[in-house]
Design an enzyme around this catalytic site. Structure first.
Site, mmCIF file in Angstrom:
data_model
loop_
_atom_site.group_PDB
_atom_site.id
_atom_site.type_symbol
_atom_site.label_atom_id
_atom_site.label_comp_id
_atom_site.label_asym_id
_atom_site.label_seq_id
_atom_site.Cartn_x
_atom_site.Cartn_y
_atom_site.Cartn_z
ATOM 1 N N ASN A 1 0.810 -1.228 0.000
ATOM 2 C CA ASN A 1 0.000 0.000 0.000
ATOM 3 C C ASN A 1 0.845 1.281 0.000
ATOM 4 O OD1 ASN A 1 0.821 -0.584 2.625
ATOM 5 N ND2 ASN A 1 -1.114 0.018 3.571
ATOM 6 N N GLU B 1 4.442 -4.475 12.174
ATOM 7 C CA GLU B 1 3.400 -3.460 11.994
ATOM 8 C C GLU B 1 2.320 -4.140 11.175
ATOM 9 O OE1 GLU B 1 0.933 -1.284 10.719
ATOM 10 O OE2 GLU B 1 2.343 -0.372 9.312
ATOM 11 N N CYS C 1 -3.544 0.331 6.824
ATOM 12 C CA CYS C 1 -3.648 -0.526 8.010
ATOM 13 C C CYS C 1 -4.252 0.195 9.218
ATOM 14 C CB CYS C 1 -2.287 -1.106 8.371
ATOM 15 S SG CYS C 1 -0.981 0.133 8.448
ATOM 16 N N GLU D 1 8.005 2.394 14.536
ATOM 17 C CA GLU D 1 8.690 3.029 13.425
ATOM 18 C C GLU D 1 8.549 4.533 13.606
ATOM 19 O OE1 GLU D 1 8.958 0.119 9.913
ATOM 20 O OE2 GLU D 1 6.820 0.598 10.074
#
Length: 463
Positions: A126, A223, A257, A437
């Protein structure tokens, strides 16, 4: 570039065990050079890479649109976030340090922050270029090398990033790209010379990666998915809340997400909010993602489009009402007729037990759910195995902070949604993964701490 959805634009060979080993050995050799450079030296290289990306923004954004199908408007934002990420970690690279601790009798201890070695990054489809920057920037700033595997659905733009790093002056092989699917990922995770794995993607794949990493005692950053709540209180600024709901559901065709796909709306404003959201959703311009006024491009591939359509069909069967969209969209341009387009969908009459409310759809589908009290909204918001993100819209600042403090989610938004400043850590709770992150927090996940204890007197033996 010209883009014709549904047609092949290139073929790439999958990297097998031999190619993966070559990539890791190449990165290992480059690591020996890079890890011995000062933070300031690494900083200059990262700044040069950021400059090249910024200078080639339009070219890279076009490449990303062809790679993924998102609008050029969004792709430009992704590329901006990418160079900002490199600039941010370039700024931190020269300041990485340990600490000095005074001990009795003139003795002392100190800590050293050291790189891990060859890190593996496995990206999602994505945000291909952006995710590669989110993973590589802190890794390289800390002195590591990286072997990166993009999704097989979006293999192209990350290769450009590798070229840019080389142009910027990193040692040859420091950032390597391997191509392939699950088998290639397995070779990376099992490789004995890999020190760490950072993965962005689905929960089932995250579980497999964690299992493989466990065999080699390798640290992982995961993640993963989400089914995030967006809570709209009646005292919100309505237009802001509507904008927030659209941002929380329809960026990158809903393939995000941390999307806030469970939109909880206080019953007092349910009708007016729903009416405005539907009106705005119906105006979203769908079509050729390379056109300036397009705001929603094509979904990633046919199986995924079919999967999203299946969720909508099931939602209707379970009693949800399709308030708008949800059907396939065929653009007027005949060249685009094979594209994987659909109209963004808003579902009303939803309940917490519906599949569309419980499972991650990963498409442009918003579920609206009414609530009556703050306590009820928080309890229902947390009733999920996921915990990636959450949002609150209210003018009551005390309520806003109270609610986000109660949300079991790693990334919370107050009166906005889906903004990703690189200065702020990003990551999830529960099944949405762990590790972070971005921000200073990422440094912890790409370095290790060595403690040194120095004795300045005679050693006193107990023997």
């Amino acid at each position: 570039f010209k883009m014709y959805p549904g047609r092949m634009i290139s073929k790439l060979l999958c990297s097998g065990e031999k190619e993966v080993d070559l990539a890791v050995q190449s990165a290992k050799a480059a690591f020996k050079i890079w890890s011995q450079m000062s933070g300031m030296e690494r900083s200059r290289v990262l700044l040069e890479a950021a400059r090249i990306i910024r200078e080639q923004r339009e070219e890279i954004a076009t490449l990303e649109t062809i790679n993924n199908g998102k609008s050029i408007f969004e792709a430009r934002v992704d590329i901006d976030i990418s160079w900002q990420c490199l600039e941010y970690y370039a700024g931190l690279a020269g300041s990485l340090a340990g600490e000095h601790i005074q001990l009795p009798g003139g003795s002392f201890g100190y800590t050293r922050r050291e790189p891990l070695g060859v890190c593996v990054g496995i990206g999602a489809w994505n945000y291909p270029f952006q995710i590669a920057c989110w993973k590589s920037a802190p890794a390289l700033a800390c002195g590591n090398a990286m072997v990166f595997k993009p999704s097989p659905f979006t293999p192209i733009s990350v290769v450009r990033l590798a070229e840019i790093f080389t142009e910027a002056g990193v040692p040859k092989g420091l950032f390597n790209v391997v191509q392939g699917g699950a088998a290639t990922g397995q070779f990376l995770c099992h490789h004995p010379d890999v020190a760490k794995i950072s993965f962005t993607g689905s929960v089932p794949t995250g579980i497999k990666i964690m299992e493989m990493a466990a065999k080699g005692i390798k640290p992982v950053t995961l993640e993963l998915g989400g089914k995030s709540p967006l809570i709209i209180f009646s005292d919100c600024a309505l237009e802001n809340a509507v904008n927030g709901a659209l941002m929380a559901n329809f960026l990158t065709q809903g393939e995000v997400c941390c999307n806030g796909t469970r939109v909880f709306v206080e019953r007092k404003i349910l009708d007016v909010f729903t009416k405005e959201v539907v009106k705005r959703t119906q105006k979203i311009k769908i079509g050729d993602p390379l056109l300036e006024d397009t705001r929603m491009g094509a979904l990633i591939n046919r199986p995924h489009l079919d999967r999203v359509q299946g969720f909508i069909k099931q939602a209707k069967e379970q009693g949800a009402e399709v308030l708008c969209g949800g059907d396939l969209y065929v653009p007027d341009d005949p060249k685009l007729k094979n594209g994987y387009y659909m109209r963004p969908c808003v579902l009303g009459n939803c309940t917490d037990d519906m599949t569309c409310v419980k499972e991650e759809i990963f498409g442009p589908v918003m579920s609206i759910l009414p609530f009556d009290t703050e306590e009820e909204a928080v309890e229902r918001a947390n009733n999920t195995k996921f915990g990636l993100a959450g949002g609150v819209f209210t003018r009551d600042i005390q309520k806003a902070h109270r609610v986000v403090a109660a949300l079991k989610a790693g990334m919370c938004f107050i009166n906005n949604y889906n903004i990703s400043p690189v200065e702020l850590p990003f990551g999830g709770y529960k099944a949405s993964g762990f590790g972070r992150e971005n921000g200073r927090a990422a440094i912890e996940y790409y370095s290790q701490l060595k403690t040194v204890c120095v004795e300045m007197g005679d050693v006193e033996s107990v023997f």
